[in-house]
Write an enzyme that holds these catalytic residues in place. Sequence first.
Site, mmCIF file in Angstrom:
data_model
loop_
_atom_site.group_PDB
_atom_site.id
_atom_site.type_symbol
_atom_site.label_atom_id
_atom_site.label_comp_id
_atom_site.label_asym_id
_atom_site.label_seq_id
_atom_site.Cartn_x
_atom_site.Cartn_y
_atom_site.Cartn_z
ATOM 1 N N ALA A 268 0.839 -1.213 0.000
ATOM 2 C CA ALA A 268 0.000 0.000 0.000
ATOM 3 C C ALA A 268 0.868 1.254 0.000
ATOM 4 O O ALA A 268 1.968 1.259 0.540
ATOM 5 C CB ALA A 268 -0.893 -0.012 1.231
ATOM 6 N N ARG B 267 19.937 -2.477 10.976
ATOM 7 C CA ARG B 267 18.745 -2.359 10.136
ATOM 8 C C ARG B 267 18.361 -0.897 9.994
ATOM 9 O O ARG B 267 18.694 -0.077 10.841
ATOM 10 C CB ARG B 267 17.576 -3.166 10.735
ATOM 11 C CG ARG B 267 17.903 -4.637 10.869
ATOM 12 C CD ARG B 267 16.744 -5.428 11.423
ATOM 13 N NE ARG B 267 15.614 -5.463 10.517
ATOM 14 C CZ ARG B 267 15.425 -6.350 9.553
ATOM 15 N NH1 ARG B 267 16.319 -7.295 9.346
ATOM 16 N NH2 ARG B 267 14.358 -6.315 8.795
ATOM 17 N N ASP C 283 9.747 -0.709 14.249
ATOM 18 C CA ASP C 283 11.079 -0.368 13.731
ATOM 19 C C ASP C 283 11.088 0.899 12.887
ATOM 20 O O ASP C 283 12.115 1.570 12.788
ATOM 21 C CB ASP C 283 11.624 -1.514 12.864
ATOM 22 C CG ASP C 283 12.115 -2.693 13.685
ATOM 23 O OD1 ASP C 283 11.851 -2.721 14.906
ATOM 24 O OD2 ASP C 283 12.748 -3.591 13.101
ATOM 25 N N HIS D 280 11.523 -20.778 45.056
ATOM 26 C CA HIS D 280 12.771 -21.502 45.277
ATOM 27 C C HIS D 280 12.575 -22.971 44.950
ATOM 28 O O HIS D 280 11.551 -23.538 45.319
ATOM 29 C CB HIS D 280 13.187 -21.378 46.746
ATOM 30 C CG HIS D 280 14.400 -22.186 47.068
ATOM 31 N ND1 HIS D 280 15.666 -21.749 46.755
ATOM 32 C CD2 HIS D 280 14.548 -23.414 47.631
ATOM 33 C CE1 HIS D 280 16.548 -22.664 47.131
ATOM 34 N NE2 HIS D 280 15.893 -23.692 47.662
HETATM 35 P P1 NAI Z 1 23.142 -4.688 15.526
HETATM 36 O O1 NAI Z 1 23.043 -3.226 15.483
HETATM 37 O O2 NAI Z 1 22.714 -5.455 16.708
HETATM 38 O O3 NAI Z 1 24.685 -5.106 15.295
HETATM 39 C C1 NAI Z 1 25.411 -4.712 14.168
HETATM 40 C C2 NAI Z 1 26.889 -4.858 14.460
HETATM 41 O O4 NAI Z 1 27.584 -4.685 13.239
HETATM 42 C C3 NAI Z 1 27.418 -3.819 15.417
HETATM 43 O O5 NAI Z 1 28.158 -4.462 16.417
HETATM 44 C C4 NAI Z 1 28.304 -2.946 14.542
HETATM 45 O O6 NAI Z 1 29.424 -2.422 15.210
HETATM 46 C C5 NAI Z 1 28.730 -3.910 13.454
HETATM 47 N N1 NAI Z 1 29.089 -3.285 12.194
HETATM 48 C C6 NAI Z 1 28.470 -2.249 11.579
HETATM 49 N N2 NAI Z 1 29.065 -1.995 10.384
HETATM 50 C C7 NAI Z 1 30.056 -2.917 10.245
HETATM 51 C C8 NAI Z 1 31.005 -3.199 9.225
HETATM 52 N N3 NAI Z 1 31.029 -2.493 8.096
HETATM 53 N N4 NAI Z 1 31.875 -4.210 9.421
HETATM 54 C C9 NAI Z 1 31.851 -4.947 10.571
HETATM 55 N N5 NAI Z 1 30.965 -4.730 11.551
HETATM 56 C C10 NAI Z 1 30.074 -3.726 11.395
HETATM 57 O O7 NAI Z 1 22.416 -5.195 14.194
HETATM 58 P P2 NAI Z 1 21.885 -6.629 13.760
HETATM 59 O O8 NAI Z 1 22.589 -7.718 14.476
HETATM 60 O O9 NAI Z 1 21.947 -6.608 12.275
HETATM 61 O O10 NAI Z 1 20.388 -6.623 14.244
HETATM 62 C C11 NAI Z 1 19.483 -5.701 13.664
HETATM 63 C C12 NAI Z 1 18.331 -5.381 14.571
HETATM 64 O O11 NAI Z 1 17.545 -6.524 14.808
HETATM 65 C C13 NAI Z 1 18.787 -4.834 15.881
HETATM 66 O O12 NAI Z 1 18.263 -3.533 15.980
HETATM 67 C C14 NAI Z 1 18.191 -5.733 16.918
HETATM 68 O O13 NAI Z 1 17.560 -4.970 17.907
HETATM 69 C C15 NAI Z 1 17.176 -6.585 16.174
HETATM 70 N N6 NAI Z 1 17.278 -7.968 16.629
HETATM 71 C C16 NAI Z 1 16.986 -8.274 17.922
HETATM 72 C C17 NAI Z 1 17.124 -9.545 18.375
HETATM 73 C C18 NAI Z 1 16.848 -9.829 19.802
HETATM 74 O O14 NAI Z 1 16.285 -9.006 20.488
HETATM 75 N N7 NAI Z 1 17.182 -11.005 20.298
HETATM 76 C C19 NAI Z 1 17.593 -10.632 17.524
HETATM 77 C C20 NAI Z 1 17.917 -10.192 16.209
HETATM 78 C C21 NAI Z 1 17.740 -8.914 15.801
#
Ligand code: NAI
Length: 454
Positions: A111, A267, A306, A438
């Site tokens: 949409a 993201r 997001d 506990h």
């Molecule tokens: P993220 O932001 O958690 O981690 C990205 C990592 O990539 C950072 O440590 C950053 O320093 C590194 N980075 C950035 N550019 C880079 C480069 N050019 N070369 C090497 N390292 C680099 O992002 P991620 O893991 O992609 O997750 C995306 C979103 O999804 C997050 O906002 C997260 O909150 C959400 N998510 C949450 C989960 C959970 O709550 N369990 C599980 C999976 C995703």
Amino acid sequence: MHDLIVLGGGPAGYLASERAGRAGMDVVCFEMREVGGVCLNEGCIPSKALLNSAKIYSHAKHGEAFGVIAGDLKLDHSLVEKRRAKVVKTLVGGVSAGLKANKVTVVKEQAVIKGFVQGGFAVEAAGQTYEAKNLLIATGSSPVMPPIPGLREGYAAGWVLTNREVLALAEVPAKLTIIGGGVIGLEMAAYYQTAGSQVTVIEMLDHIAGPTDGEISGLLLKAYQAKGVKFELGAKVVSLGDGRVNFERDGKTVAVESDKVLCSIGRRANVQGIGLENIGVETTRAGVKTDAQCRTNVLNCYAAGDVNGVSMLAHTAYRESEVAVNTMLGKKDTMRYHAIPSVIYTDPEVASVGMSEEAAKAAGIEYECKKLSMRYAGRFVAENEGDGLCKILVDKKHRNVIGVHMLGTYSSEIIWGAAEMIETELRVVDAREIVFPHPTVSEIIREVLWAFED
Ligand code: NAI
């Protein structure tokens, strides 16, 4: 004219639709893929299915200490995959049923906002125009794909993957390179290393797990290294091609041979191509600009999940969607972001809420920190051979809990209680009065609370 049009059927969109429908609003929800969004179809849920298989396998593999001697043990990725698909299908069915039960009209189309009409907004999908008094933008986010030479070409060729493809791989790659040591990277490293890949994580920073408490992220790094995952920290990926990921560190370029590459470096909010400009919705670098009621700058237009770029987590999206719908209904509600738990579902799990020591220092908050090994909880010792950690931060002046950080089994299921303590600004002396069951691992929180002076 409908009461509400929702763009997107992920956690923000589907829950807002359900809540609004339940309150008697006439709702149309547009979803171009599958209801449930990234979380249910290619994120939180399928990754948990994979990770649990890895956990069962590795517990059986290391079961001797518990008197469990496994015979011919095998993790069959194709069966894990099959189960993942079944889990997703079941839950997508559940979301569809919830929407139907709340009389939401779901339109499986892309949409686009067309503009204003008398008393509301016009949205177009598949050549048809829909009108509503309120609009909720819940279009989610997409993986960041920076212009590193060879990255996008690799993606087009199926060699580079995002969260979508890595959760549905037919085979376990022998060598998997993960760019980004954040949540997605770490969860996938945990699964694929256990499933048989040699995983290398390339991370730009000198630590993993982003804003996680430094001490906990250090322990997590060690736990991963013990599993055999290789880490290249402080490393910048400069190019990809010919089956190699090339990174630079200290002026030297190093190549990592890779059968598959996962790009998980964050993201970005989906704000393009949805017609925001047609009604003048303000955006920032992070996403759609919203206030504490999830309102945009345009009257009766809201954004949740997001797409506002504030806290890209499904549980934040749930709460934002409720705040947005309550505001539409004229009920007072406010979004608060300081006590949103975050979890990394690895084995061991990491869970935290509130301020880390690093964040408290940066904000100039005077705090006191106490910590204990998880082995102070009887159930933890009964069930685990390894160790874990629980840290609590307390505001020095007011003596209320401001941060809780945990590493160890069940942390993910315990952390909401800590969030409640922060939300309610509970003081240490009052928190100690809570009776914990506990024996549970959760008792570690009570133990750490008692480590503080009165
Ligand atoms: P993220 O932001 O958690 O981690 C990205 C990592 O990539 C950072 O440590 C950053 O320093 C590194 N980075 C950035 N550019 C880079 C480069 N050019 N070369 C090497 N390292 C680099 O992002 P991620 O893991 O992609 O997750 C995306 C979103 O999804 C997050 O906002 C997260 O909150 C959400 N998510 C949450 C989960 C959970 O709550 N369990 C599980 C999976 C995703």
